[in-house]
Design a protein around this motif. Structure first.
Motif, PDB file in Angstrom:
ATOM      1  N   LEU A  62     -24.785 -15.007  50.105  1.00  0.00           N
ATOM      2  CA  LEU A  62     -25.273 -15.024  48.723  1.00  0.00           C
ATOM      3  C   LEU A  62     -24.296 -14.430  47.713  1.00  0.00           C
ATOM      4  CD1 LEU A  62     -29.054 -14.196  49.231  1.00  0.00           C
ATOM      5  CD2 LEU A  62     -27.984 -16.429  48.822  1.00  0.00           C
ATOM      6  N   LEU A  63     -23.444 -13.520  48.139  1.00  0.00           N
ATOM      7  CA  LEU A  63     -22.481 -12.931  47.209  1.00  0.00           C
ATOM      8  C   LEU A  63     -21.431 -13.962  46.800  1.00  0.00           C
ATOM      9  CD1 LEU A  63     -21.644  -9.407  48.673  1.00  0.00           C
ATOM     10  CD2 LEU A  63     -22.863  -9.915  46.564  1.00  0.00           C
ATOM     11  N   PRO A  64     -20.973 -13.900  45.560  1.00  0.00           N
ATOM     12  CA  PRO A  64     -19.887 -14.810  45.157  1.00  0.00           C
ATOM     13  C   PRO A  64     -18.570 -14.374  45.806  1.00  0.00           C
ATOM     14  CG  PRO A  64     -20.474 -13.338  43.353  1.00  0.00           C
ATOM     15  CD  PRO A  64     -21.453 -13.074  44.465  1.00  0.00           C
ATOM     16  N   GLY A  65     -17.670 -15.321  45.949  1.00  0.00           N
ATOM     17  CA  GLY A  65     -16.363 -15.018  46.537  1.00  0.00           C
ATOM     18  C   GLY A  65     -16.481 -14.780  48.034  1.00  0.00           C
ATOM     19  N   LEU A  66     -15.530 -14.022  48.557  1.00  0.00           N
ATOM     20  CA  LEU A  66     -15.492 -13.638  49.973  1.00  0.00           C
ATOM     21  C   LEU A  66     -15.566 -14.831  50.934  1.00  0.00           C
ATOM     22  CD1 LEU A  66     -18.033 -10.691  49.657  1.00  0.00           C
ATOM     23  CD2 LEU A  66     -15.550 -10.524  49.568  1.00  0.00           C
ATOM     24  N   LYS A  70     -17.796 -15.387  54.471  1.00  0.00           N
ATOM     25  CA  LYS A  70     -18.789 -16.456  54.563  1.00  0.00           C
ATOM     26  C   LYS A  70     -18.573 -17.277  55.838  1.00  0.00           C
ATOM     27  CE  LYS A  70     -19.559 -17.057  49.615  1.00  0.00           C
ATOM     28  NZ  LYS A  70     -20.336 -15.869  49.564  1.00  0.00           N
ATOM     29  N   GLU A  71     -17.320 -17.560  56.160  1.00  0.00           N
ATOM     30  CA  GLU A  71     -17.027 -18.300  57.392  1.00  0.00           C
ATOM     31  C   GLU A  71     -17.562 -17.544  58.610  1.00  0.00           C
ATOM     32  OE1 GLU A  71     -15.516 -21.354  57.930  1.00  0.00           O
ATOM     33  OE2 GLU A  71     -15.525 -21.647  55.768  1.00  0.00           O
ATOM     34  N   TRP A  72     -17.363 -16.239  58.623  1.00  0.00           N
ATOM     35  CA  TRP A  72     -17.872 -15.419  59.724  1.00  0.00           C
ATOM     36  C   TRP A  72     -19.400 -15.432  59.757  1.00  0.00           C
ATOM     37  CZ3 TRP A  72     -15.533 -13.398  63.861  1.00  0.00           C
ATOM     38  CH2 TRP A  72     -14.138 -13.333  63.847  1.00  0.00           C
ATOM     39  N   ALA A  73     -20.027 -15.385  58.586  1.00  0.00           N
ATOM     40  CA  ALA A  73     -21.494 -15.422  58.533  1.00  0.00           C
ATOM     41  C   ALA A  73     -22.013 -16.760  59.071  1.00  0.00           C
ATOM     42  CB  ALA A  73     -21.974 -15.192  57.101  1.00  0.00           C
ATOM     43  N   TYR A  74     -21.397 -17.851  58.645  1.00  0.00           N
ATOM     44  CA  TYR A  74     -21.811 -19.157  59.157  1.00  0.00           C
ATOM     45  C   TYR A  74     -21.624 -19.223  60.679  1.00  0.00           C
ATOM     46  CZ  TYR A  74     -22.466 -21.449  54.604  1.00  0.00           C
ATOM     47  OH  TYR A  74     -22.930 -21.823  53.369  1.00  0.00           O
ATOM     48  N   ALA A  75     -20.514 -18.712  61.173  1.00  0.00           N
ATOM     49  CA  ALA A  75     -20.273 -18.717  62.620  1.00  0.00           C
ATOM     50  C   ALA A  75     -21.312 -17.858  63.342  1.00  0.00           C
ATOM     51  CB  ALA A  75     -18.864 -18.212  62.917  1.00  0.00           C
ATOM     52  N   CYS A 113     -22.253 -28.637  52.320  1.00  0.00           N
ATOM     53  CA  CYS A 113     -22.389 -28.861  50.874  1.00  0.00           C
ATOM     54  C   CYS A 113     -21.880 -27.703  50.025  1.00  0.00           C
ATOM     55  CB  CYS A 113     -23.867 -29.114  50.540  1.00  0.00           C
ATOM     56  SG  CYS A 113     -24.506 -30.649  51.230  1.00  0.00           S
ATOM     57  N   ARG A 114     -21.329 -26.680  50.636  1.00  0.00           N
ATOM     58  CA  ARG A 114     -20.932 -25.509  49.847  1.00  0.00           C
ATOM     59  C   ARG A 114     -19.840 -25.871  48.839  1.00  0.00           C
ATOM     60  NH1 ARG A 114     -18.074 -25.653  54.250  1.00  0.00           N
ATOM     61  NH2 ARG A 114     -16.134 -24.510  54.514  1.00  0.00           N
ATOM     62  N   ARG A 119     -15.587 -21.833  49.707  1.00  0.00           N
ATOM     63  CA  ARG A 119     -14.897 -22.307  50.913  1.00  0.00           C
ATOM     64  C   ARG A 119     -13.625 -21.505  51.152  1.00  0.00           C
ATOM     65  NH1 ARG A 119     -15.853 -28.223  52.248  1.00  0.00           N
ATOM     66  NH2 ARG A 119     -17.733 -28.709  51.060  1.00  0.00           N
ATOM     67  N   LEU A 120     -13.242 -21.454  52.399  1.00  0.00           N
ATOM     68  CA  LEU A 120     -11.965 -20.867  52.767  1.00  0.00           C
ATOM     69  C   LEU A 120     -10.924 -21.958  52.571  1.00  0.00           C
ATOM     70  CD1 LEU A 120     -10.751 -18.265  53.899  1.00  0.00           C
ATOM     71  CD2 LEU A 120     -11.029 -19.221  56.176  1.00  0.00           C
ATOM     72  N   THR A 121     -10.046 -21.780  51.599  1.00  0.00           N
ATOM     73  CA  THR A 121      -9.028 -22.777  51.284  1.00  0.00           C
ATOM     74  C   THR A 121      -7.661 -22.278  51.729  1.00  0.00           C
ATOM     75  OG1 THR A 121      -8.670 -21.867  49.088  1.00  0.00           O
ATOM     76  CG2 THR A 121     -10.329 -23.603  49.286  1.00  0.00           C
ATOM     77  N   LEU A 122      -6.711 -23.155  51.709  1.00  0.00           N
ATOM     78  CA  LEU A 122      -5.356 -22.796  52.092  1.00  0.00           C
ATOM     79  C   LEU A 122      -4.819 -21.675  51.209  1.00  0.00           C
ATOM     80  CD1 LEU A 122      -3.157 -23.440  54.081  1.00  0.00           C
ATOM     81  CD2 LEU A 122      -2.310 -25.170  52.536  1.00  0.00           C
TER      82      LEU A 122
END
Length: 132
Positions: A62-66, A70-75, A113-114, A119-122
């Motif tokens: 829910l927090l913006p950024g990070l 977020k990738e770790w939370a989804y995993a 859909c995020r 998203r984790l971008t390059l």
């Protein structure tokens, strides 16, 4: 693009609401929760571990950024739902499988859909080059 963002937020809010509710139930050691974990053969301290992890995962989503967090939370949520599906399946509790399965579907929708800023971008990945 707006429809995708709306879909993201609906899926994410439903998912986070369910995770927050279950985290509360785990951390408050509600009798039904404790009975459920015992019926699966898990120790009595396991719901507390999952409750803390789910709380942190909800905050991260829910927090913006990070984006890396977020990738770790989804995993983490993915492992949790697959583990729940598997645990109920091998314990002969097939009737309990639809809830973690539906949660996994919401998670996949949220992830797919995020928005780009979540998203984790390059550009957000730090690459450390070491000499060969």
């Amino acid at each position: 693009m707006k429809g995708k963002r709306v879909t993201y937020w609906i899926a994410t809010i439903l998912l986070c609401g369910f995770m927050a509710f279950s985290a509360y139930a785990y951390l408050s050691r509600q009798p039904k929760v404790m009975e459920g974990f015992a019926s699966l053969g898990y120790p009595s301290y396991f719901p507390a571990i999952l409750g803390v992890a789910k709380t942190l995962g909800v905050i991260a989503l829910l927090l913006p950024g990070l984006p890396r967090l977020k990738e770790w939370a989804y995993a983490g949520f993915t492992f949790t739902f697959i583990g729940a599906i598997w645990s109920h399946g091998v314990s002969g509790q097939a009737a309990a499988i639809p809830l973690p399965l539906a949660s996994l579907v919401l998670l996949v929708i949220s992830y797919a859909c995020r928005p780009i800023e979540r998203r984790l971008t390059l550009e957000s990945v730090t690459v450390i080059h070491t000499p060969a």
